[in-house]
Motif scaffolding. Sequence first.
Motif, short mmCIF file in Angstrom:
data_model
loop_
_atom_site.label_atom_id
_atom_site.label_comp_id
_atom_site.label_asym_id
_atom_site.label_seq_id
_atom_site.Cartn_x
_atom_site.Cartn_y
_atom_site.Cartn_z
N CYS A 13 10.24 60.33 125.35
CA CYS A 13 10.15 59.83 124.04
C CYS A 13 10.37 58.29 124.03
O CYS A 13 9.61 57.68 123.48
N THR A 17 7.72 55.27 122.92
CA THR A 17 8.06 54.47 122.16
C THR A 17 7.79 53.15 122.64
O THR A 17 7.19 52.02 121.73
N VAL A 186 14.21 49.00 116.49
CA VAL A 186 13.78 50.25 117.34
C VAL A 186 14.18 50.24 118.89
O VAL A 186 14.83 51.05 119.53
N ALA A 190 16.90 52.38 120.88
CA ALA A 190 16.54 53.10 121.98
C ALA A 190 17.13 52.64 123.22
O ALA A 190 17.51 53.70 123.98
#
Length: 207
Positions: A13, A17, A186, A190
């Motif tokens: 994931c 991203t 983001v 992350a």
Amino acid sequence: MTKSPLYNLLVLCLAFTSGFIIMGIELLGGRILAPYFGSSIYVWGSIITVFMLSLSIGYLLGGRQSLRNPNLGRYGCFYLGAAFLMLPLVLWSNTIMEAVFLMIVDPRYGSLVTAMLLFFAPTAVLGMIAPYSVRLLMKDSERSGQVAGTLYFVSTLGSALGTLATSFYLVLWIEVNQILITMSTVLLLAGALAVAAGKVSIVETRS
């Protein structure tokens, strides 16, 4: 070492991203440079060249870093570093472009220098993620090809969706700086998630 499905899913994931954001930034690069250098083929040639060069160096550095006790904590630092290096795009892009525009008359080289100043550092750090991800996912040398193929499939899929989402929707709904701030946020989240997951896995291993 056996890695849990949740661990593998997290890495995939996060790789997705990074792929999404790399292409998002590249597409926004054309919008960012356009007011000073236009949007001709040599401007896009400069942007693509800088991204390819920075990613190639990032791949090389990421591969070297993966040899030194790879872990989620350091992996998360790549995301945090990329988020920090995106700040000049939001805060000082106009100042940098104006300075280069006044110093370099030829827009070909002006756009190349500007793209290098604005995009090289964050993209190189994001490029470190892919080879490091492969090392985190690898269980044994016999499955290295399968692991690398899966990882690059997920990362490239993220890049494809990042291209479509940015060009078809985001630039129509949100201002460029707001998109960059969102992407930076983001990346921060992350990175924080990876660092936190790394600490949890260490605690579990020791216990």
